[in-house]
Design a protein around this motif. Structure first.
Motif, mmCIF file in Angstrom:
data_model
loop_
_atom_site.group_PDB
_atom_site.id
_atom_site.type_symbol
_atom_site.label_atom_id
_atom_site.label_comp_id
_atom_site.label_asym_id
_atom_site.label_seq_id
_atom_site.Cartn_x
_atom_site.Cartn_y
_atom_site.Cartn_z
ATOM 1 N N ASN A 140 0.826 -1.197 0.000
ATOM 2 C CA ASN A 140 0.000 0.000 0.000
ATOM 3 C C ASN A 140 0.869 1.260 0.000
ATOM 4 O OD1 ASN A 140 -2.366 1.557 0.221
ATOM 5 N ND2 ASN A 140 -2.197 1.633 2.446
ATOM 6 N N HIS A 141 0.521 2.212 -0.894
ATOM 7 C CA HIS A 141 1.232 3.494 -0.931
ATOM 8 C C HIS A 141 0.215 4.626 -0.925
ATOM 9 C CE1 HIS A 141 5.516 2.338 -1.796
ATOM 10 N NE2 HIS A 141 4.878 1.181 -1.864
ATOM 11 N N ILE A 142 0.392 5.543 0.029
ATOM 12 C CA ILE A 142 -0.584 6.615 0.237
ATOM 13 C C ILE A 142 -0.206 7.867 -0.545
ATOM 14 C CG2 ILE A 142 -1.446 8.240 1.989
ATOM 15 C CD1 ILE A 142 -1.541 5.890 3.920
ATOM 16 N N ARG A 183 1.928 -1.741 -7.227
ATOM 17 C CA ARG A 183 1.687 -1.200 -5.898
ATOM 18 C C ARG A 183 0.274 -0.639 -5.833
ATOM 19 N NH1 ARG A 183 6.141 3.404 -5.397
ATOM 20 N NH2 ARG A 183 7.312 1.929 -6.669
ATOM 21 N N ILE A 184 -0.169 -0.310 -4.621
ATOM 22 C CA ILE A 184 -1.501 0.255 -4.449
ATOM 23 C C ILE A 184 -1.408 1.777 -4.440
ATOM 24 C CG2 ILE A 184 -3.422 0.546 -2.825
ATOM 25 C CD1 ILE A 184 -2.975 -2.313 -1.934
ATOM 26 N N GLU A 236 3.711 9.144 -0.575
ATOM 27 C CA GLU A 236 4.536 8.940 0.614
ATOM 28 C C GLU A 236 5.326 7.636 0.492
ATOM 29 O OE1 GLU A 236 2.231 8.752 4.143
ATOM 30 O OE2 GLU A 236 1.603 10.852 4.099
ATOM 31 N N ASP A 237 6.527 7.638 1.000
ATOM 32 C CA ASP A 237 7.233 6.381 1.211
ATOM 33 C C ASP A 237 6.776 5.788 2.536
ATOM 34 O OD1 ASP A 237 8.782 6.089 -1.063
ATOM 35 O OD2 ASP A 237 10.378 7.398 -0.295
ATOM 36 N N PRO A 238 6.511 4.507 2.607
ATOM 37 C CA PRO A 238 6.089 3.907 3.879
ATOM 38 C C PRO A 238 7.199 4.013 4.926
ATOM 39 C CG PRO A 238 5.666 2.437 2.026
ATOM 40 C CD PRO A 238 6.515 3.538 1.501
ATOM 41 N N GLU A 239 6.791 4.059 6.164
ATOM 42 C CA GLU A 239 7.758 4.046 7.263
ATOM 43 C C GLU A 239 8.137 2.594 7.535
ATOM 44 O OE1 GLU A 239 8.192 5.870 11.805
ATOM 45 O OE2 GLU A 239 6.348 6.144 10.652
#
Length: 439
Positions: free
Chosen positions: A337-339, A414-415, A371-374
């Protein structure tokens, strides 16, 4: 009707008599001829009546030998059916012979502290006195809620071709007092490559613009059917969904869970309260997967504000044609998931179209910053699954499966998830520009 041998012999004899009668016996010949015709007709009539009587008697004897208990049961047409004498609910039943010793899988909602032995009762060609013991499999992902998604597995009794099933607390119970649910997936054929399962709409959800854009994006990506479970939505979204339903792209399943339970608006019981996780999200995802099992090669399990997007292929068909030969035993393809925070807008206004200004909802084409995931904390995935290799699924991973798991690399797929930022402290220049939706 076939002419019997005795009548054939009669007509043969009649022909011989007609050929040999001559001369002075003409009057006698006419009298005998009339007598023979009359006799033949009477024999034919008696034979026909006797044969019909014998046939009718055989049918009656056969029916008496069967001694059927007719099945005047009620068949539920609802998507949620209360189970009599329990605190449980039945959702749907499917043919499923992948687990040895079982034939039927019932998707249900069970109260976890009230699960007792149960028995399946089948309606077999109008007979409803066929029962078998049930095996109950509550799903492990219940997040502390009192109710959980539950599978009930049954074996079909011998000499039974069941059309519907219910569950009894006692095998001796009168099945005609219970409501049965139809058994699905008996004669389905593969018709779709891709089905998207949207777990549930609730709270008069009315994000019309994002919903429409997402559905159109899935069309471009090769999705054939979107299944949506609807508790409640806004009037504009209702009209939009009806138009997609009429064209056959969307399948609407009524989901009145709030009539039976107090569904939670969150995922954790200790924080959000209620009877059941997130309006029964896990129940509907599993129901949709089984609903699609015999008619769709792949099922996408994600939310409506998420788009499973190939980054190296033009569409989902090309993506899976590339992955399948290398991972033929995989049943669960994890997509990260990518926001894309909805608070940041693309500066040129290229897709800020005036005809969309009065349409309620988010314009996903205006949000191109990712955003890159944390990486130091848990990061969720959604899934593309081959339903025939999956037994039970949760929201972010499969719980029970017959195949393997494969995490698809980020550069491949990716999402795209346009929503509230997860890392709101990041500045715009710390985000990644991603215009894949524009492609």
């Amino acid at each position: 009707m076939r002419t019997p041998p005795a009548i054939l012999k009669f007509y043969l004899r009649l022909g011989i008599v007609m050929n040999t009668r001559t001369g002075n016996t003409n009057c006698l010949w006419k009298r005998d001829f009339v007598l023979l015709i009359f006799t033949g007709l009477m024999v034919l009539l008696i034979y026909s009546l006797t044969t019909e009587k014998i046939r009718t008697e055989r049918i009656l004897v056969s029916k008496l030998q069967e001694k059927p208990v007719l099945c005047p049961v009620a068949i539920s047409e609802e998507s949620i059916t209360p189970l009599k004498n329990t605190k449980h609910y039945l959702v749907s039943a499917f043919m499923d012979q992948r687990v040895k010793g079982f034939d039927i899988r019932i998707i249900g909602i069970f109260k976890r502290d009230s699960i007792n032995p149960l028995h399946c009762s089948f309606c077999c060609g109008g007979v409803c006195n066929k029962t078998s013991p049930a095996t109950i499999l509550p799903h492990s992902d219940h997040f502390g809620f009192p109710y959980t998604a539950t599978d009930v597995l049954c074996q079909i009794p011998k000499n039974c071709d069941p059309s519907s099933v219910t569950v009894l607390t006692q095998p001796s119970s009168n099945a005609s007092d219970h409501v049965f649910i139809p058994i699905r997936n008996k004669k389905e054929e593969i018709r779709f490559n891709f089905t998207v399962c949207i777990s549930s709409l609730f709270g008069d959800y009315n994000n019309v613009l994002q919903f429409a854009q997402t559905l159109e994006m899935y069309k471009l990506l090769g999705v054939n059917r979107v299944v949506i479970y609807n508790t409640s939505c806004g009037p504009e979204l209702e009209r939009l969904l009806q138009s997609y339903r009429q064209e056959g792209f969307v399948e609407m399943v009524p989901w009145p869970i709030d009539r039976f339970l107090n569904p939670s608006r969150g995922w954790l019981f200790s924080k959000h309260g209620g009877d059941l996780h997130y309006f029964g999200q896990i129940v509907t995802l599993n129901e949709c997967m089984y609903r699609s099992m015999e008619r769709s090669r792949y099922v996408l399990l994600n939310d409506i504000d998420e788009i499973i997007m190939p980054y190296k292929h033009e569409n989902l068909v090309s993506l899976m044609n590339s992955l399948e030969p290398q991972h033929s035993n995989v049943g669960e393809f994890l997509i990260e998931n990518h926001i894309f925070p909805k608070k940041h807008f693309e500066p040129s206004g290229r897709f800020h179209l005036p005809q969309w200004e009065k349409v309620p909802g988010i314009n996903i084409l205006e949000h191109i910053y990712r955003e890159d995931p944390e990486r130091g904390v848990y990061h969720p995935h959604k899934m593309i699954v081959k339903p025939k290799l999956i037994e039970q699924t949760s929201v972010h991973e499969v719980l029970r499966k017959f195949g393997e798991r494969y995490k698809v690399p980020l550069e491949v797929c990716r999402i795209i998830h346009v929503c509230v930022s997860m890392r709101g402290y990041l500045k715009l220049e710390e985000l990644n520009e991603d215009k894949r939706l524009w492609d």
